[in-house]
Scaffold this active site. Sequence first.
Site, PDB file in Angstrom:
ATOM      1  CE  LYS A   1      -1.706  -3.584  -8.151  1.00  0.00           C
ATOM      2  NZ  LYS A   1      -0.426  -2.934  -7.837  1.00  0.00           N
TER       3      LYS A   1
ATOM      4  CE1 TYR B   1      -4.680  -2.335 -10.047  1.00  0.00           C
ATOM      5  CE2 TYR B   1      -6.346  -3.258  -8.579  1.00  0.00           C
ATOM      6  CZ  TYR B   1      -5.259  -2.431  -8.795  1.00  0.00           C
ATOM      7  OH  TYR B   1      -4.746  -1.710  -7.736  1.00  0.00           O
TER       8      TYR B   1
HETATM    9  P1  NAP Z   1      -1.283   6.840  -9.089  1.00  0.00           P
HETATM   10  O1  NAP Z   1      -1.595   8.070  -8.324  1.00  0.00           O
HETATM   11  O2  NAP Z   1      -1.839   6.669 -10.468  1.00  0.00           O
HETATM   12  O3  NAP Z   1       0.287   6.653  -9.138  1.00  0.00           O
HETATM   13  C1  NAP Z   1       0.865   5.614  -9.892  1.00  0.00           C
HETATM   14  C2  NAP Z   1       2.194   6.128 -10.426  1.00  0.00           C
HETATM   15  O4  NAP Z   1       2.812   5.035 -11.122  1.00  0.00           O
HETATM   16  C3  NAP Z   1       2.014   7.278 -11.421  1.00  0.00           C
HETATM   17  O5  NAP Z   1       2.939   8.307 -11.179  1.00  0.00           O
HETATM   18  C4  NAP Z   1       2.292   6.585 -12.752  1.00  0.00           C
HETATM   19  O6  NAP Z   1       2.869   7.442 -13.719  1.00  0.00           O
HETATM   20  C5  NAP Z   1       3.303   5.534 -12.349  1.00  0.00           C
HETATM   21  N1  NAP Z   1       3.375   4.505 -13.359  1.00  0.00           N
HETATM   22  C6  NAP Z   1       2.355   3.915 -14.045  1.00  0.00           C
HETATM   23  N2  NAP Z   1       2.824   3.053 -14.933  1.00  0.00           N
HETATM   24  C7  NAP Z   1       4.169   3.081 -14.832  1.00  0.00           C
HETATM   25  C8  NAP Z   1       5.222   2.400 -15.505  1.00  0.00           C
HETATM   26  N3  NAP Z   1       4.967   1.524 -16.478  1.00  0.00           N
HETATM   27  N4  NAP Z   1       6.501   2.659 -15.140  1.00  0.00           N
HETATM   28  C9  NAP Z   1       6.767   3.564 -14.165  1.00  0.00           C
HETATM   29  N5  NAP Z   1       5.819   4.246 -13.497  1.00  0.00           N
HETATM   30  C10 NAP Z   1       4.527   4.004 -13.830  1.00  0.00           C
HETATM   31  O7  NAP Z   1      -1.757   5.535  -8.286  1.00  0.00           O
HETATM   32  P2  NAP Z   1      -1.871   5.196  -6.710  1.00  0.00           P
HETATM   33  O8  NAP Z   1      -3.305   5.189  -6.361  1.00  0.00           O
HETATM   34  O9  NAP Z   1      -0.892   5.997  -5.932  1.00  0.00           O
HETATM   35  O10 NAP Z   1      -1.425   3.671  -6.756  1.00  0.00           O
HETATM   36  C11 NAP Z   1      -0.135   3.230  -6.400  1.00  0.00           C
HETATM   37  C12 NAP Z   1      -0.163   1.704  -6.268  1.00  0.00           C
HETATM   38  O11 NAP Z   1      -1.123   1.343  -5.275  1.00  0.00           O
HETATM   39  C13 NAP Z   1      -0.600   1.014  -7.562  1.00  0.00           C
HETATM   40  O12 NAP Z   1       0.179  -0.177  -7.729  1.00  0.00           O
HETATM   41  C14 NAP Z   1      -2.051   0.649  -7.294  1.00  0.00           C
HETATM   42  O13 NAP Z   1      -2.473  -0.460  -8.044  1.00  0.00           O
HETATM   43  C15 NAP Z   1      -2.015   0.382  -5.811  1.00  0.00           C
HETATM   44  N6  NAP Z   1      -3.325   0.499  -5.153  1.00  0.00           N
HETATM   45  C16 NAP Z   1      -3.943   1.706  -5.007  1.00  0.00           C
HETATM   46  C17 NAP Z   1      -5.184   1.759  -4.363  1.00  0.00           C
HETATM   47  C18 NAP Z   1      -5.913   3.054  -4.145  1.00  0.00           C
HETATM   48  O14 NAP Z   1      -6.966   3.023  -3.495  1.00  0.00           O
HETATM   49  N7  NAP Z   1      -5.423   4.185  -4.602  1.00  0.00           N
HETATM   50  C19 NAP Z   1      -5.783   0.594  -3.885  1.00  0.00           C
HETATM   51  C20 NAP Z   1      -5.137  -0.604  -4.088  1.00  0.00           C
HETATM   52  C21 NAP Z   1      -3.899  -0.650  -4.707  1.00  0.00           C
HETATM   53  P3  NAP Z   1       1.932   8.087 -14.863  1.00  0.00           P
HETATM   54  O15 NAP Z   1       1.093   9.099 -14.152  1.00  0.00           O
HETATM   55  O16 NAP Z   1       2.895   8.627 -15.849  1.00  0.00           O
HETATM   56  O17 NAP Z   1       1.101   6.929 -15.405  1.00  0.00           O
END
Ligand code: NAP
Length: 254
Positions: A161, A157
Amino acid sequence: MSARSACRVAIVTGAGSGIGRAIAIQLAEDRFASVVLDLDAPAAQSVADEISARGLEGIAFGGVDVSDRAQVNAAVQRVRTEVGPPLVLVNNAGIPGFKEFLSITDEKWNRIMEVNLNGPFYFAQAVVPDMIEAGWGRIVNISSSSAQSGQPYMVHYVTSKAGLIGFTKALALELGPKGITVNTIPPGFVDTPMLRESERRGLLGRSVEENAKLTPVRRAGTAEDIAHACSFLVSEGAGYITGQVIGVNGGRNT
Ligand code: NAP
């Protein structure tokens, strides 16, 4: 959607949940036609409906896998003809990975790269021609603070990133002369379904609340914290900011 939008069009990937949902809503509030794109079609529709209920423009594009170039190209072509040329792209869709280094399989490694790195590459290649034609564009890539600090059991991961941060910096230099800015927000510890799933599986070491107490601002981040930063980066006023890593992490990484 019967007529093309009079507003600038913004595509937010992974907008059916968490951070992407908040960004799609914020950009609609900022008067963009907000394209809510997600693999999960009902989730994308529900966010678009939420935006429409506020009297704003939210258009669902569900069932699109960002790791599939043909699906990405087809979706962008539909956005172009049904909504308008996309001039803002937020590459937010991403998947996590937690595995001891020696247990990471080729399959898992490749899947993380396909979604977290190839997805932004495919989307940027699909929309940049519209931005060049307009002489204006904004790309924001959602990376991760783990790529700034490193993180055990997340080598795949973190690598994906970190790649996205390099992608941002290189693309910014290439597209600057065309009026297009490219920046990245590496979120840190944002309370979303992805984070709660990690907590539920015991992968954070301690609870979200206990982690929050160790954060300089003494709380976990919200999806809206990231959306506000994104809103600024895609605004007219941010035209002199490009190639930057804008940390939104409560002071956990400086
Ligand atoms: P989340 O709630 O899991 O939302 C991610 C969304 O992306 C989900 O709706 C998921 O759909 C969709 N997705 C996954 N794979 C996909 C694909 N191949 N094509 C299209 N859509 C896809 O995650 P989040 O926490 O909001 O994270 C959003 C971004 O922020 C990510 O890139 C993550 O790595 C980054 N991030 C988050 C955090 C944190 O603390 N939350 C920290 C650092 C970075 P499904 O539900 O159908 O899989």
